[in-house]
Write a protein that holds these residues in place. Structure first.
Motif, PDB file in Angstrom:
ATOM      1  N   TRP A 149       0.850  -1.185   0.000  1.00 33.40           N
ATOM      2  CA  TRP A 149       0.000   0.000   0.000  1.00 33.40           C
ATOM      3  C   TRP A 149       0.883   1.231   0.000  1.00 33.40           C
ATOM      4  O   TRP A 149       2.076   1.165   0.279  1.00 33.40           O
ATOM      5  N   ASN A 150       0.294   2.361  -0.333  1.00 36.59           N
ATOM      6  CA  ASN A 150       0.967   3.623  -0.068  1.00 36.59           C
ATOM      7  C   ASN A 150       0.295   4.272   1.137  1.00 36.59           C
ATOM      8  O   ASN A 150      -0.697   3.756   1.673  1.00 36.59           O
ATOM      9  N   ALA A 151       0.865   5.382   1.595  1.00 34.84           N
ATOM     10  CA  ALA A 151       0.398   5.964   2.845  1.00 34.84           C
ATOM     11  C   ALA A 151      -1.070   6.358   2.782  1.00 34.84           C
ATOM     12  O   ALA A 151      -1.842   6.107   3.722  1.00 34.84           O
ATOM     13  N   ALA A 154      -3.349   3.248   2.754  1.00 39.25           N
ATOM     14  CA  ALA A 154      -3.422   2.621   4.068  1.00 39.25           C
ATOM     15  C   ALA A 154      -4.419   3.335   4.958  1.00 39.25           C
ATOM     16  O   ALA A 154      -5.221   2.704   5.660  1.00 39.25           O
ATOM     17  N   GLU A 155      -4.395   4.668   4.925  1.00 45.74           N
ATOM     18  CA  GLU A 155      -5.299   5.433   5.785  1.00 45.74           C
ATOM     19  C   GLU A 155      -6.736   5.357   5.290  1.00 45.74           C
ATOM     20  O   GLU A 155      -7.673   5.224   6.077  1.00 45.74           O
ATOM     21  N   LEU A 156      -6.924   5.430   3.989  1.00 49.57           N
ATOM     22  CA  LEU A 156      -8.279   5.379   3.431  1.00 49.57           C
ATOM     23  C   LEU A 156      -8.981   4.083   3.784  1.00 49.57           C
ATOM     24  O   LEU A 156     -10.183   4.071   4.064  1.00 49.57           O
ATOM     25  N   MET A 157      -8.243   2.974   3.765  1.00 51.95           N
ATOM     26  CA  MET A 157      -8.857   1.665   3.967  1.00 51.95           C
ATOM     27  C   MET A 157      -8.951   1.255   5.438  1.00 51.95           C
ATOM     28  O   MET A 157      -9.069   0.078   5.754  1.00 51.95           O
ATOM     29  N   GLY A 158      -8.883   2.211   6.332  1.00 52.39           N
ATOM     30  CA  GLY A 158      -9.147   1.901   7.730  1.00 52.39           C
ATOM     31  C   GLY A 158      -7.929   1.632   8.577  1.00 52.39           C
ATOM     32  O   GLY A 158      -8.062   1.105   9.684  1.00 52.39           O
ATOM     33  N   GLY A 159      -6.735   1.966   8.094  1.00 58.70           N
ATOM     34  CA  GLY A 159      -5.545   1.814   8.915  1.00 58.70           C
ATOM     35  C   GLY A 159      -4.727   0.579   8.633  1.00 58.70           C
ATOM     36  O   GLY A 159      -4.344  -0.148   9.543  1.00 58.70           O
ATOM     37  N   LEU A 160      -4.408   0.333   7.349  1.00 61.35           N
ATOM     38  CA  LEU A 160      -3.626  -0.854   6.985  1.00 61.35           C
ATOM     39  C   LEU A 160      -2.239  -0.842   7.602  1.00 61.35           C
ATOM     40  O   LEU A 160      -1.664  -1.893   7.885  1.00 61.35           O
ATOM     41  N   ALA A 161      -1.684   0.344   7.799  1.00 63.83           N
ATOM     42  CA  ALA A 161      -0.318   0.436   8.301  1.00 63.83           C
ATOM     43  C   ALA A 161      -0.219   0.124   9.787  1.00 63.83           C
ATOM     44  O   ALA A 161       0.891  -0.041  10.305  1.00 63.83           O
ATOM     45  N   PRO A 163      -1.331  -2.615  12.370  1.00 63.76           N
ATOM     46  CA  PRO A 163      -1.950  -3.942  12.513  1.00 63.76           C
ATOM     47  C   PRO A 163      -3.036  -4.000  13.582  1.00 63.76           C
ATOM     48  O   PRO A 163      -3.979  -4.782  13.478  1.00 63.76           O
ATOM     49  N   GLY A 164      -2.918  -3.164  14.591  1.00 61.51           N
ATOM     50  CA  GLY A 164      -3.927  -3.188  15.639  1.00 61.51           C
ATOM     51  C   GLY A 164      -5.253  -2.588  15.243  1.00 61.51           C
ATOM     52  O   GLY A 164      -6.262  -2.814  15.914  1.00 61.51           O
ATOM     53  N   ARG A 165      -5.274  -1.828  14.152  1.00 61.82           N
ATOM     54  CA  ARG A 165      -6.516  -1.166  13.744  1.00 61.82           C
ATOM     55  C   ARG A 165      -7.416  -2.066  12.921  1.00 61.82           C
ATOM     56  O   ARG A 165      -8.638  -1.987  13.027  1.00 61.82           O
ATOM     57  N   ARG A 166      -6.848  -2.912  12.073  1.00 60.09           N
ATOM     58  CA  ARG A 166      -7.690  -3.756  11.221  1.00 60.09           C
ATOM     59  C   ARG A 166      -6.906  -4.947  10.708  1.00 60.09           C
ATOM     60  O   ARG A 166      -5.678  -4.912  10.592  1.00 60.09           O
TER      61      ARG A 166
END
Length: 303
Positions: A149-151, A154-161, A163-166
């Motif tokens: 992903w790019n930054a 990652a943010e658009l899709m709910g926090g890919l960067a 691991p604790g978010r999704r």
């Protein structure tokens, strides 16, 4: 389904979970769902309320395709293997399959045993995605794992960067994380896409235990997954428009395009999703705000 999405759609393999990983049963299940879809009167046969089966009977389809009833029954039951191209073409014609359905039929009929492929993100692909700083982008493999992903993506899709978010598996996130319903207002459409993609990949890579395990896991934990799996539908995204919601950017209406990265020997191709908005639009301004916020997230780029 979202009317502005342009997709290749079909129905696929046996909805029974224990058929996953068995190309012969997947082929038989696909033929059965297609046979049940055809209205007898559409192919010149008598319909009516007295019929006790949906769609065509096995013997009717065999006759329309010009093959023996016994052979067709063995195909549908998974007891016949490697049907010829001529037989597949005849069945496709009798069933009225479109181009996407014909390709899926050929995939199931030609599936061969082999080692499970691995997904690899090349440094070049990551550089390309990072260079698209103002366009959200992410890449998935055949297991629906988000592997790059790019930054902004990652943010658009709910926090890919983070691991604790999704969960980084798209299917697991959709069916097991309630937060996905906030990110995707058309949750049902996104869920159908995930199930459809899993069907395609499970048929394409029957020896990869991970997609089969994921399907089994989701079937045991999500009644909605079981419902959608039972429809037998296959949906492959191509391009279109989606709505996504973000706490900073709000509700976004974004165009998307899918880019296919070819597979190297022993590897699996990746699918890259790129989102954009019309220049000067409210959505473009919201994306710009989100890009600023994404730059502040630690580790926003995939490693």
């Amino acid at each position: 389904m979202n009317s502005v999405d342009h997709r290749e759609r079909t129905d696929s393999a046996d909805h029974r979970i224990d058929g996953v990983g068995d190309p012969r049963r997947a082929l038989g299940g696909f033929l059965r769902t297609r046979r049940e879809r055809v209205a007898p009167e559409h192919v010149g046969l008598a319909g009516g309320r007295r019929r006790r089966v949906r769609g065509l009977r096995r013997e009717e389809l065999a006759q329309l395709a010009g093959i023996s009833v016994d052979y067709y029954v063995r195909l549908e039951q998974g007891r016949a293997t490697q049907p010829s191209a001529e037989v597949l073409d005849a069945l496709a014609g009798a069933l009225g399959l479109d181009g996407a359905e014909r390709r899926h039929l050929a995939t199931l009929a030609g599936a061969r045993r082999g080692p499970a492929p691995r997904a690899r993100v090349s440094p070049l692909l990551q550089r390309v995605m990072d260079a698209m700083a103002h366009l959200p982008a992410f890449a998935t493999d055949h297991r629906l794992d988000v592997v790059a992903w790019n930054a902004l993506g990652a943010e658009l899709m709910g926090g890919l960067a983070e691991p604790g978010r999704r969960d980084r598996n798209q299917a697991r996130y959709l069916f097991l994380d309630p937060a996905s319903r906030d990110v995707f207002p058309e949750w049902e459409d996104r869920a159908v896409e995930a199930v459809g993609q899993l069907r395609v990949f499970a048929g394409r890579y029957p020896d990869d235990a991970e997609p089969a395990g994921l399907i089994t896991e989701l079937s045991g934990r999500s009644a909605e997954f079981r419902r959608l799996w039972a429809t037998g539908e296959v949906v492959m995204c191509a391009a279109g428009r989606k709505r996504l919601r973000h706490p900073v950017a709000g509700l976004l209406h974004l165009d998307y395009e899918t880019l296919h990265v070819p597979a190297a020997p022993g590897e699996v191709g990746l699918v890259v999703y790129v989102f954009s908005a019309d220049e000067g639009s409210r959505d473009a301004a919201a994306l710009a705000r989100l890009a600023t916020a994404a730059e502040e997230v630690p580790g926003a780029r995939a490693g």
